[in-house]
Motif scaffolding. Structure first.
Motif, mmCIF file in Angstrom:
data_model
loop_
_atom_site.group_PDB
_atom_site.id
_atom_site.type_symbol
_atom_site.label_atom_id
_atom_site.label_comp_id
_atom_site.label_asym_id
_atom_site.label_seq_id
_atom_site.Cartn_x
_atom_site.Cartn_y
_atom_site.Cartn_z
ATOM 1 N N GLN A 196 0.807 -1.222 0.000
ATOM 2 C CA GLN A 196 0.000 0.000 0.000
ATOM 3 C C GLN A 196 0.839 1.270 0.000
ATOM 4 O OE1 GLN A 196 -2.358 -0.192 3.562
ATOM 5 N NE2 GLN A 196 -0.619 0.180 4.911
ATOM 6 N N HIS A 197 2.133 1.153 0.251
ATOM 7 C CA HIS A 197 3.019 2.323 0.265
ATOM 8 C C HIS A 197 3.762 2.512 -1.054
ATOM 9 C CE1 HIS A 197 2.275 2.717 4.529
ATOM 10 N NE2 HIS A 197 2.609 1.454 4.697
ATOM 11 N N ALA A 198 3.585 1.569 -2.006
ATOM 12 C CA ALA A 198 4.368 1.575 -3.239
ATOM 13 C C ALA A 198 3.639 2.277 -4.376
ATOM 14 C CB ALA A 198 4.689 0.142 -3.646
ATOM 15 N N TYR A 199 4.401 3.048 -5.131
ATOM 16 C CA TYR A 199 3.906 3.752 -6.314
ATOM 17 C C TYR A 199 4.934 3.537 -7.419
ATOM 18 C CZ TYR A 199 0.850 5.872 -2.921
ATOM 19 O OH TYR A 199 -0.075 6.051 -1.926
ATOM 20 N N TYR A 200 4.494 2.918 -8.509
ATOM 21 C CA TYR A 200 5.386 2.623 -9.627
ATOM 22 C C TYR A 200 4.812 3.214 -10.899
ATOM 23 C CZ TYR A 200 8.361 -0.342 -6.848
ATOM 24 O OH TYR A 200 9.252 -0.771 -5.904
ATOM 25 N N TYR A 201 5.708 3.776 -11.713
ATOM 26 C CA TYR A 201 5.310 4.438 -12.951
ATOM 27 C C TYR A 201 6.215 3.953 -14.086
ATOM 28 C CZ TYR A 201 3.208 7.416 -9.436
ATOM 29 O OH TYR A 201 2.493 7.860 -8.356
ATOM 30 N N VAL A 202 5.648 3.876 -15.276
ATOM 31 C CA VAL A 202 6.432 3.506 -16.455
ATOM 32 C C VAL A 202 6.506 4.695 -17.407
ATOM 33 C CG1 VAL A 202 6.015 1.015 -16.356
ATOM 34 C CG2 VAL A 202 4.410 2.488 -17.608
ATOM 35 N N LEU A 203 7.607 4.752 -18.127
ATOM 36 C CA LEU A 203 7.817 5.723 -19.197
ATOM 37 C C LEU A 203 7.733 4.933 -20.495
ATOM 38 C CD1 LEU A 203 8.817 8.455 -20.400
ATOM 39 C CD2 LEU A 203 11.133 7.660 -19.960
ATOM 40 N N THR A 204 6.807 5.341 -21.346
ATOM 41 C CA THR A 204 6.648 4.635 -22.616
ATOM 42 C C THR A 204 6.891 5.584 -23.780
ATOM 43 O OG1 THR A 204 4.258 5.074 -22.848
ATOM 44 C CG2 THR A 204 4.886 3.097 -21.614
ATOM 45 N N ILE A 205 7.406 5.015 -24.853
ATOM 46 C CA ILE A 205 7.503 5.720 -26.131
ATOM 47 C C ILE A 205 6.745 4.860 -27.127
ATOM 48 C CG2 ILE A 205 9.022 6.421 -28.003
ATOM 49 C CD1 ILE A 205 11.053 7.294 -25.973
ATOM 50 N N ASN A 206 5.723 5.446 -27.728
ATOM 51 C CA ASN A 206 4.857 4.707 -28.651
ATOM 52 C C ASN A 206 4.369 3.402 -28.024
ATOM 53 O OD1 ASN A 206 5.211 6.766 -30.524
ATOM 54 N ND2 ASN A 206 6.971 5.755 -31.443
ATOM 55 N N GLN A 207 3.973 3.473 -26.771
ATOM 56 C CA GLN A 207 3.404 2.383 -25.990
ATOM 57 C C GLN A 207 4.400 1.294 -25.607
ATOM 58 O OE1 GLN A 207 -0.183 1.078 -27.986
ATOM 59 N NE2 GLN A 207 -1.075 3.116 -27.892
ATOM 60 N N LYS A 208 5.692 1.500 -25.852
ATOM 61 C CA LYS A 208 6.727 0.550 -25.458
ATOM 62 C C LYS A 208 7.375 1.065 -24.169
ATOM 63 C CE LYS A 208 11.160 -1.387 -26.761
ATOM 64 N NZ LYS A 208 12.362 -1.183 -27.536
ATOM 65 N N VAL A 209 7.429 0.220 -23.135
ATOM 66 C CA VAL A 209 8.046 0.611 -21.865
ATOM 67 C C VAL A 209 9.554 0.696 -22.070
ATOM 68 C CG1 VAL A 209 8.487 -0.058 -19.467
ATOM 69 C CG2 VAL A 209 6.210 -0.437 -20.470
ATOM 70 N N ILE A 210 10.098 1.880 -21.812
ATOM 71 C CA ILE A 210 11.545 2.062 -21.948
ATOM 72 C C ILE A 210 12.173 2.545 -20.637
ATOM 73 C CG2 ILE A 210 11.506 2.416 -24.435
ATOM 74 C CD1 ILE A 210 12.235 5.462 -22.702
ATOM 75 N N GLY A 211 11.343 2.707 -19.597
ATOM 76 C CA GLY A 211 11.869 3.100 -18.300
ATOM 77 C C GLY A 211 10.797 2.975 -17.241
ATOM 78 N N TYR A 212 11.242 2.994 -15.991
ATOM 79 C CA TYR A 212 10.283 2.956 -14.893
ATOM 80 C C TYR A 212 10.924 3.551 -13.648
ATOM 81 C CZ TYR A 212 12.725 -0.770 -12.500
ATOM 82 O OH TYR A 212 13.686 -1.467 -11.816
ATOM 83 N N VAL A 213 10.068 3.928 -12.717
ATOM 84 C CA VAL A 213 10.519 4.427 -11.418
ATOM 85 C C VAL A 213 9.548 3.915 -10.366
ATOM 86 C CG1 VAL A 213 9.239 6.623 -11.608
ATOM 87 C CG2 VAL A 213 11.232 6.472 -10.090
ATOM 88 N N GLY A 214 10.095 3.615 -9.199
ATOM 89 C CA GLY A 214 9.257 3.189 -8.086
ATOM 90 C C GLY A 214 9.609 3.955 -6.837
#
Length: 149
Positions: free
Chosen positions: A42-60
């Motif tokens: 419940q304390h975790a927040y994760y985000y993805v960075l996409t280019i043209n719907q392809k995941v090329i990065g993430y941060v948590g």
């Protein structure tokens, strides 16, 4: 023209996130860790960075009360050097501020000068050292933090 989007990580992203993870870290997390983070923590927040719907990065990050801790951040090697890490990190900081966080911290390898430079651009400063923090080679980690609230 490439469409760049940062959004909340979903279970269906984990396969692509694993590609980023394996390409970025010598001791990558396993799939089940990401699954647990986004479904059970419940304390975790994760985000993805996409280019043209392809995941090329993430941060948590974990947010507990008014403290945020960055757990991971990675950009696919072929996309590095284009300020995408800065975009992603800046987005995470904005999310943290929106959640009422007043302090943000992270650990970074002592040898990862590129990442340290980027974090300094956001006001993070070294606050200490965690000896032998990284299990793959016992490298020390620098703890960096910033007051954001």
């Amino acid at each position: 023209m490439a469409e760049l989007v940062i959004r909340k990580m979903e279970l269906s992203d984990i396969n692509q996130v694993m590609s980023v993870e394996i390409a970025s870290f010598s001791s990558p997390w396993q799939e089940y860790i990401f699954e647990q983070e986004i479904t059970q923590n419940q304390h975790a927040y994760y985000y993805v960075l996409t280019i043209n719907q392809k995941v090329i990065g993430y941060v948590g990050m974990w947010v507990v009360l008014d403290d945020a801790q960055i757990t991971n951040i990675a950009i696919m090697p072929g996309y590095r050097g284009n300020k995408l890490g800065e975009k992603l990190f800046g987005f995470a900081m904005q999310q943290a501020v929106g959640m009422g966080v007043s302090r943000l911290s992270l650990e970074v390898r002592v040898t990862n000068i590129v990442a340290q430079r980027m974090y300094r651009k956001f006001g993070l400063v070294p606050g200490g050292v965690r000896k032998n923090y990284y299990t793959d080679n016992n490298e020390d980690a620098i703890v960096m933090w910033v007051n954001i609230g």
